[in-house]
Design a protein around this motif. Structure first.
Motif, PDB file in Angstrom:
ATOM      1  N   ASP A  46       0.494  -0.704  -0.023  1.00 55.43           N
ATOM      2  CA  ASP A  46       0.473   0.328   0.430  1.00 55.43           C
ATOM      3  C   ASP A  46       1.012   0.673   0.064  1.00 55.43           C
ATOM      4  O   ASP A  46       1.095   1.715   0.570  1.00 55.43           O
ATOM      5  CB  ASP A  46      -0.573  -0.113   0.850  1.00 55.43           C
ATOM      6  CG  ASP A  46      -2.028   1.420   0.854  1.00 55.43           C
ATOM      7  OD1 ASP A  46      -2.104   1.603   0.464  1.00 55.43           O
ATOM      8  OD2 ASP A  46      -2.955   0.448   1.801  1.00 55.43           O
ATOM      9  N   ILE A  47       0.502   1.964  -1.200  1.00 60.63           N
ATOM     10  CA  ILE A  47       1.783   2.831  -1.282  1.00 60.63           C
ATOM     11  C   ILE A  47       1.248   4.581  -1.457  1.00 60.63           C
ATOM     12  O   ILE A  47       0.642   4.703  -2.181  1.00 60.63           O
ATOM     13  CB  ILE A  47       2.526   2.581  -2.281  1.00 60.63           C
ATOM     14  CG1 ILE A  47       3.415   1.531  -2.633  1.00 60.63           C
ATOM     15  CG2 ILE A  47       3.743   3.692  -2.585  1.00 60.63           C
ATOM     16  CD1 ILE A  47       3.854   1.397  -4.194  1.00 60.63           C
ATOM     17  N   ASN A  48       1.336   4.822  -0.388  1.00 61.63           N
ATOM     18  CA  ASN A  48       1.350   6.466  -0.391  1.00 61.63           C
ATOM     19  C   ASN A  48       2.520   7.363  -1.080  1.00 61.63           C
ATOM     20  O   ASN A  48       3.100   7.544  -0.451  1.00 61.63           O
ATOM     21  CB  ASN A  48       0.946   6.370   1.669  1.00 61.63           C
ATOM     22  CG  ASN A  48      -0.441   5.793   1.732  1.00 61.63           C
ATOM     23  OD1 ASN A  48      -1.284   5.468   0.980  1.00 61.63           O
ATOM     24  ND2 ASN A  48      -0.139   5.921   2.787  1.00 61.63           N
ATOM     25  N   ARG A  49       1.542   8.108  -2.149  1.00 62.31           N
ATOM     26  CA  ARG A  49       2.755   8.914  -2.794  1.00 62.31           C
ATOM     27  C   ARG A  49       3.601   8.478  -3.345  1.00 62.31           C
ATOM     28  O   ARG A  49       3.572   7.613  -3.334  1.00 62.31           O
ATOM     29  CB  ARG A  49       2.893  10.269  -1.391  1.00 62.31           C
ATOM     30  CG  ARG A  49       2.222  11.078  -0.573  1.00 62.31           C
ATOM     31  CD  ARG A  49       3.196  11.957  -0.373  1.00 62.31           C
ATOM     32  NE  ARG A  49       1.728  13.628   0.245  1.00 62.31           N
ATOM     33  CZ  ARG A  49       1.335  14.348  -0.435  1.00 62.31           C
ATOM     34  NH1 ARG A  49       1.753  14.258  -1.615  1.00 62.31           N
ATOM     35  NH2 ARG A  49       0.336  14.511  -0.008  1.00 62.31           N
ATOM     36  N   ASN A  50       5.042   8.369  -2.879  1.00 61.74           N
ATOM     37  CA  ASN A  50       6.200   7.952  -3.761  1.00 61.74           C
ATOM     38  C   ASN A  50       6.828   6.973  -2.094  1.00 61.74           C
ATOM     39  O   ASN A  50       7.887   7.056  -2.074  1.00 61.74           O
ATOM     40  CB  ASN A  50       6.676   8.434  -4.461  1.00 61.74           C
ATOM     41  CG  ASN A  50       6.299   8.949  -5.592  1.00 61.74           C
ATOM     42  OD1 ASN A  50       5.944   8.019  -5.849  1.00 61.74           O
ATOM     43  ND2 ASN A  50       6.134  10.043  -5.844  1.00 61.74           N
ATOM     44  N   ASP A  51       5.884   6.535  -0.943  1.00 59.20           N
ATOM     45  CA  ASP A  51       6.773   6.227   0.052  1.00 59.20           C
ATOM     46  C   ASP A  51       6.766   4.726  -0.030  1.00 59.20           C
ATOM     47  O   ASP A  51       6.197   4.162   0.618  1.00 59.20           O
ATOM     48  CB  ASP A  51       6.199   6.398   1.258  1.00 59.20           C
ATOM     49  CG  ASP A  51       6.581   5.948   2.699  1.00 59.20           C
ATOM     50  OD1 ASP A  51       8.050   6.243   2.210  1.00 59.20           O
ATOM     51  OD2 ASP A  51       6.499   6.401   3.202  1.00 59.20           O
ATOM     52  N   LEU A  52       7.866   4.504  -0.123  1.00 62.47           N
ATOM     53  CA  LEU A  52       7.886   2.755  -0.994  1.00 62.47           C
ATOM     54  C   LEU A  52       8.337   2.434   0.505  1.00 62.47           C
ATOM     55  O   LEU A  52       9.291   2.629   0.947  1.00 62.47           O
ATOM     56  CB  LEU A  52       9.102   2.679  -1.846  1.00 62.47           C
ATOM     57  CG  LEU A  52       8.645   3.097  -3.328  1.00 62.47           C
ATOM     58  CD1 LEU A  52      10.042   2.525  -4.537  1.00 62.47           C
ATOM     59  CD2 LEU A  52       7.180   2.290  -3.401  1.00 62.47           C
ATOM     60  N   PRO A  53       8.525   0.799   0.475  1.00 70.27           N
ATOM     61  CA  PRO A  53       8.619   0.101   1.949  1.00 70.27           C
ATOM     62  C   PRO A  53       9.887   0.064   1.460  1.00 70.27           C
ATOM     63  O   PRO A  53      10.518   0.254   0.645  1.00 70.27           O
ATOM     64  CB  PRO A  53       7.726  -1.403   1.515  1.00 70.27           C
ATOM     65  CG  PRO A  53       7.025  -1.078   0.485  1.00 70.27           C
ATOM     66  CD  PRO A  53       7.008  -0.081  -0.392  1.00 70.27           C
ATOM     67  N   THR A  80      -1.562   2.542  -5.133  1.00 72.77           N
ATOM     68  CA  THR A  80      -1.245   3.810  -4.769  1.00 72.77           C
ATOM     69  C   THR A  80      -2.523   4.653  -5.066  1.00 72.77           C
ATOM     70  O   THR A  80      -3.722   4.039  -5.347  1.00 72.77           O
ATOM     71  CB  THR A  80      -0.443   3.925  -6.210  1.00 72.77           C
ATOM     72  OG1 THR A  80      -1.589   3.288  -7.702  1.00 72.77           O
ATOM     73  CG2 THR A  80       0.686   2.892  -6.397  1.00 72.77           C
ATOM     74  N   ASP A  81      -2.005   6.087  -4.713  1.00 73.97           N
ATOM     75  CA  ASP A  81      -3.234   6.913  -4.305  1.00 73.97           C
ATOM     76  C   ASP A  81      -2.805   8.002  -5.673  1.00 73.97           C
ATOM     77  O   ASP A  81      -2.543   7.480  -6.816  1.00 73.97           O
ATOM     78  CB  ASP A  81      -2.687   7.390  -3.524  1.00 73.97           C
ATOM     79  CG  ASP A  81      -1.713   8.149  -2.524  1.00 73.97           C
ATOM     80  OD1 ASP A  81      -0.743   7.985  -3.955  1.00 73.97           O
ATOM     81  OD2 ASP A  81      -1.062   8.958  -1.797  1.00 73.97           O
ATOM     82  N   GLU A  82      -3.458   9.111  -5.292  1.00 75.95           N
ATOM     83  CA  GLU A  82      -3.641   9.404  -6.583  1.00 75.95           C
ATOM     84  C   GLU A  82      -2.203  10.476  -6.326  1.00 75.95           C
ATOM     85  O   GLU A  82      -2.032  11.192  -7.689  1.00 75.95           O
ATOM     86  CB  GLU A  82      -5.002  10.514  -5.892  1.00 75.95           C
ATOM     87  CG  GLU A  82      -4.955  11.284  -7.335  1.00 75.95           C
ATOM     88  CD  GLU A  82      -6.597  12.543  -7.066  1.00 75.95           C
ATOM     89  OE1 GLU A  82      -6.782  13.146  -8.429  1.00 75.95           O
ATOM     90  OE2 GLU A  82      -7.220  12.544  -5.983  1.00 75.95           O
ATOM     91  N   SER A  83      -1.380  10.468  -5.614  1.00 78.59           N
ATOM     92  CA  SER A  83       0.197  11.666  -5.835  1.00 78.59           C
ATOM     93  C   SER A  83       0.701  10.316  -6.908  1.00 78.59           C
ATOM     94  O   SER A  83       2.153  11.048  -6.230  1.00 78.59           O
ATOM     95  CB  SER A  83      -0.471  12.428  -4.941  1.00 78.59           C
ATOM     96  OG  SER A  83       0.315  11.109  -3.840  1.00 78.59           O
ATOM     97  N   PHE A  84       0.931   9.191  -6.515  1.00 75.78           N
ATOM     98  CA  PHE A  84       1.848   8.359  -7.107  1.00 75.78           C
ATOM     99  C   PHE A  84       2.316   8.702  -8.673  1.00 75.78           C
ATOM    100  O   PHE A  84       1.710   8.916  -9.145  1.00 75.78           O
ATOM    101  CB  PHE A  84       1.081   6.937  -6.637  1.00 75.78           C
ATOM    102  CG  PHE A  84       2.325   5.825  -7.181  1.00 75.78           C
ATOM    103  CD1 PHE A  84       3.790   6.178  -6.542  1.00 75.78           C
ATOM    104  CD2 PHE A  84       2.206   5.295  -8.771  1.00 75.78           C
ATOM    105  CE1 PHE A  84       4.717   4.857  -7.101  1.00 75.78           C
ATOM    106  CE2 PHE A  84       3.379   3.846  -9.169  1.00 75.78           C
ATOM    107  CZ  PHE A  84       4.228   4.284  -8.489  1.00 75.78           C
ATOM    108  N   SER A  85       3.695   8.956  -8.537  1.00 78.88           N
ATOM    109  CA  SER A  85       4.049   9.189  -9.599  1.00 78.88           C
ATOM    110  C   SER A  85       4.547   8.122 -10.997  1.00 78.88           C
ATOM    111  O   SER A  85       4.879   8.888 -11.971  1.00 78.88           O
ATOM    112  CB  SER A  85       5.473   9.910  -9.792  1.00 78.88           C
ATOM    113  OG  SER A  85       6.364   9.189  -9.023  1.00 78.88           O
ATOM    114  N   SER A  86       4.007   7.142 -10.306  1.00 82.30           N
ATOM    115  CA  SER A  86       4.819   5.693 -11.655  1.00 82.30           C
ATOM    116  C   SER A  86       5.968   5.868 -11.580  1.00 82.30           C
ATOM    117  O   SER A  86       6.065   5.538 -13.143  1.00 82.30           O
ATOM    118  CB  SER A  86       3.905   6.398 -13.322  1.00 82.30           C
ATOM    119  OG  SER A  86       2.301   5.373 -12.354  1.00 82.30           O
ATOM    120  N   SER A  87       6.816   6.113 -10.540  1.00 81.07           N
ATOM    121  CA  SER A  87       8.379   5.605 -11.517  1.00 81.07           C
ATOM    122  C   SER A  87       8.363   4.592 -10.057  1.00 81.07           C
ATOM    123  O   SER A  87       8.257   4.841  -8.635  1.00 81.07           O
ATOM    124  CB  SER A  87       8.888   7.008 -10.176  1.00 81.07           C
ATOM    125  OG  SER A  87      10.132   7.004 -10.233  1.00 81.07           O
TER     126      SER A  87
END
Length: 822
Positions: free
Chosen positions: A517-524, A544-551
């Motif tokens: 479960d990724i919020n923004r781009n905060d990866l484990p 992923t949420d709305e602000s995820f950059s797909s990076s």
């Protein structure tokens, strides 16, 4: 900021310049911060309002003199802000601070008047559009019904997304809380009431019981809306769902929370409702998004808001604490769950029962899950369960204690590991997400080598143990029909937490599932250190949420067979690491935002690497599929499903190349895809196709003339395609067809004359085909036929085909659409 605005782009540019002038003040703004904050707030509200007017009326006739007046106001404000920038502590201009402060307050007041003008203009245009829509719906009504009664009016098929779900079973101990809620919420001056209690106490059940109370229904009539909010609410989507439920029409995607709220507030003010509106917000979590939603809805006129939350929310009006069941009601609920009242299970000693009820702390969820897990079990299992539960501390101490309490309910599934594993699989979907049975079937078929019937048996087992809740969109179904598109399941968020908790107990490299479960781009952290933790998971779920950059970082997961992507952003770039998932058999992509997502890929050869893919499912996706001319055949793909998707022109114009791309496709399912106006001719070239299901597609008006090329088609479902006018004559060439479902096709006036040539046809569903008064006489040749129809057709058959009339089942089914409160 580029704006499409009223009165031409010039006015928009001036508004944008005023906003920019405030930002340019920087640190100098500290001298006028309070009033500048008010002005900034006004401009934030004005910008979407001005854009909205342009969207509501493309040919807006905005008064020229008003445009000039407002432009002068913007220019005057910009000059004033430049002067305010020279006011500094210690210089002579600082003495003029009171003067400029008063001028800024006057500007703030003028902006308020500006907003009022815009609101009035928007109200005028909205009324125009509402009137136009009413006229259009009246035309549709006349065309669809051709002078008959209004019961089949097309408007009736527009599904409100916030319908109140039905109570699944009889409740225990909620009569007193319902009475107390009515006293509190109906009190004058009370707009919002918050029901609070720990998870598993029955808050949702109480809210449903309240909604179905006779007195509540009498007060609010049909204006009762039920919205599940959950941990990460999408304000735009929630507000949009509320508006659509109240108005009964579908709105375009809304670009901001402010715009959505403005629509709702305006409509409530303009519409003279005969009854107040009750809005139930279920499962509200503590957080900025939830507080913003409650703040907005609290301001609505003629609305009562009932909130359920496991958090204490003192800011929001009245509160009601739901106590656990008393001992007597706890015993009653537990006995019912364990089938003790039916004599199915043998009652153990009182001490064991007391230990179990005490361990469950009289929480309804725990009592039902534990009770059903003990039903039919030996007394020794009861004793062990009671002993284990009595060792735990209070489950009010932490969520973990409750999870440990419920974990014992899974122990009885150890003798059926597939069912237990399936319970864990369901945790792969978003909290409070309705999981389609067909989606679970896709997963089960691949991971456990089962078929559709076995998958449904597993879901039924989980439902009987209260480990999932079932929702069906049909009251009745064929006993031997394998259509599962109408069946959905939900998992209580605490039970989902239990599944994830059990998954996370294993080391990452040993887990069968990865739930990310990724919020923004905060990866484990473990993902960043991928070299240390290659995954051997067979199922991966990424949210992923709305602000995820797909990076996307890289991932090594060579064993994965099922990939679930839950997304929210407008555009979504598929992760490149998918191309190395050589064993991937099931791909499920679901958008849960307020608008459809366009899925893209930087690597145009990505799909060419997925040679093992067997099943693909898209939910709420703008489908770009087949747009790549270099796409290689997906030779193993057997099933593809689209739910609430939007198709582009390249899909509509598919040629025979589709049969080359999907040579072994056996099943296509398209449901609630309203922009599907026609079926591409190329689909009829997939000669191996056995099942074609196009349901609830209100834009569909015809089928291809060459549909008869599908010589292996066994099942054709066209249910609730209300504008479908006829079936092509080549339909009679589908000689392997055993099922034809055209129920709720309101515009269908006749069947092909030679339908009697479908000698293998066993089931024909004609219910609610209001334009269909009789059938071709050739229908008498269908010896195997089981026919479902309305009374008028049945009476006609008695006269012209008495033998066939004996095989007719008249069944007035009302669609059960509560699941879309989704």
């Amino acid at each position: 900021m580029a704006l499409e605005l009223v009165g031409g782009a010039v006015l928009g540019a001036v508004v944008g310049e005023l906003f920019k002038a405030i930002l340019n003040l920087g640190e100098r703004a500290i001298n006028f911060n309070p009033v500048l904050n008010d002005i900034r707030s006004k401009l934030n509200a004005i910008i979407p309002l001005v854009k909205q007017i342009d969207e509501l009326n493309e040919y807006l006739d905005y008064p020229k003199e008003e445009t000039e007046k407002l432009m002068d106001l913007m220019d005057e404000g910009k000059r004033l802000l430049l002067q305010c920038g020279d006011v500094k502590l210690g210089n002579v201009n600082y003495l003029k601070k009171p003067f400029y402060t008063q001028k800024l307050r006057e500007l703030d007041s003028s902006l308020r008047s500006f907003m009022d003008v815009l609101m009035l203009q928007m109200a005028r245009d909205q009324k125009k559009n509402l009137k136009m829509m009413d006229q259009m719906m009246e035309i549709i009504f006349r065309l669809d019904n051709k002078g008959r009664s209004s019961s089949n009016k097309a408007m009736d098929l527009i599904v409100p997304p916030c319908l109140v779900p039905q109570l699944q079973e009889e409740t225990v101990g909620l009569e007193k809380p319902v009475k107390e809620l009515k006293v509190k919420l109906f009190k004058n001056g009370v707009h919002m009431l918050v029901v609070t209690a720990p998870g598993g106490c029955g808050k949702t059940t109480l809210a449903l019981k309240f909604c179905h109370d006779k007195e509540v229904k009498d007060i609010f009539q049909e204006k009762i809306l039920f919205v599940t909010v959950s941990r990460k609410p999408d304000l735009k989507l929630i507000l949009k769902d509320i508006i659509e439920s109240l108005r009964g029409i579908q709105l375009p995607d809304l670009q901001s929370d402010e715009r959505a709220f403005c629509y709702l507030e305006l409509w409530l003010k303009q519409t003279g409702l005969n009854h107040p509106v009750l809005i139930v917000l279920d499962d509200v979590w503590n957080g900025q998004e939830s507080e913003e939603l409650l703040d907005k809805l609290f301001q609505l006129p003629r609305c009562k808001i009932l909130v359920t939350s496991r958090f204490y929310l003192p800011r929001f009006s009245e509160s009601y604490y739901l106590e656990p069941l008393n001992h007597e009601n706890a015993i009653q609920l537990f006995r019912r769950a364990a089938s003790l009242d039916k004599g199915i299970s043998k009652l153990p000693d009182d001490e064991t029962v007391e230990k179990i009820i005490g361990g469950c702390k009289r929480l309804p969820l725990a009592l039902k899950v534990i009770g059903r897990s003990l039903s039919h079990r030996p007394t020794s299992v009861w004793k062990v369960t009671g002993r284990n539960l009595s060792r735990h501390g209070s489950i009010f101490d932490s969520g973990k204690e409750l999870l440990e309490c419920l974990q014992s309910s899974l122990d009885v599934l150890d003798d059926n590991m597939v069912t237990k594993e399936s319970f864990m699989d369901l945790g792969s979907f978003r909290e409070d997400h309705r999981i389609a049975a067909s989606t679970f079937i896709d997963i089960c078929t691949v991971l456990y080598k089962g078929d559709e019937t076995e998958a449904m048996v597993i879901l039924d087992e989980l439902s009987s143990r209260s480990l999932v809740n079932s929702v069906t969109t049909r009251k009745y179904a064929y006993d031997d029909d394998d259509s599962y598109e109408e069946y959905f399941y939900t998992q209580h968020d605490i039970l989902r937490d239990l599944a994830i908790h059990l998954m996370n107990m294993e080391p990452i490299e040993q887990r069968k599932r990865l739930i990310l479960d990724i919020n923004r781009n905060d990866l484990p952290k473990w993902w960043v250190d991928q070299e240390k933790h290659p995954s051997n998971a067979h199922l991966i779920s990424i949210t992923t949420d709305e602000s995820f950059s797909s990076s996307w970082p890289d991932m090594e997961a060579p064993e994965v067979e099922v990939l679930i992507l839950n997304l929210q952003s407008r555009t979504y770039n598929l992760p490149g690491f998918i191309k190395r998932m050589n064993k991937l058999k099931v791909l499920i992509i679901t958008c849960y935002g307020s608008f459809l997502t366009e899925v893209t890929s930087e690597d145009h050869q990505l799909l060419n690497c997925l040679t093992s893919l067997q099943r693909i499912r898209f939910e709420r996706i703008s489908v770009p599929i087949f747009s790549n001319p270099n796409l290689k055949p997906l030779i193993n793909l057997q099933k593809i499903s689209f739910f609430m998707c939007k198709f582009g022109k390249n899909f509509m114009n598919l040629s025979t190349q589709i049969s080359d791309l999907l040579p072994n496709l056996l099943e296509i399912s398209i449901d609630f895809c309203n922009n599907l106006s026609a079926v591409p001719n190329g689909l009829c070239e997939i000669v191996k196709l056995q099942k074609l299901s196009i349901t609830n597609c209100h834009g569909l008006s015809s089928l291809p003339e060459n549909v008869g090329k599908l010589i292996n088609l066994k099942k054709l479902r066209l249910r609730s395609c209300i504008h479908l006018e006829e079936l092509p004559e080549s339909t009679t060439e589908l000689r392997e067809l055993v099922l034809l479902d055209i129920s709720n096709c309101l515009g269908l006036a006749k069947l092909p004359d030679k339908i009697g040539e479908l000698r293998q046809l066993e089931k024909l569903d004609l219910r609610h085909c209001s334009s269909l008064r009789n059938l071709p006489l050739s229908v008498r040749n269908l010896k195997k036929l089981k026919l479902l129809c309305d009374g008028e057709v049945a009476e006609w058959l008695k006269k012209v085909a008495p033998r066939l009339a004996k095989q007719v089942k008249v069944q007035d089914e009302e669609p059960n659409l509560e699941w879309l409160g989704l």
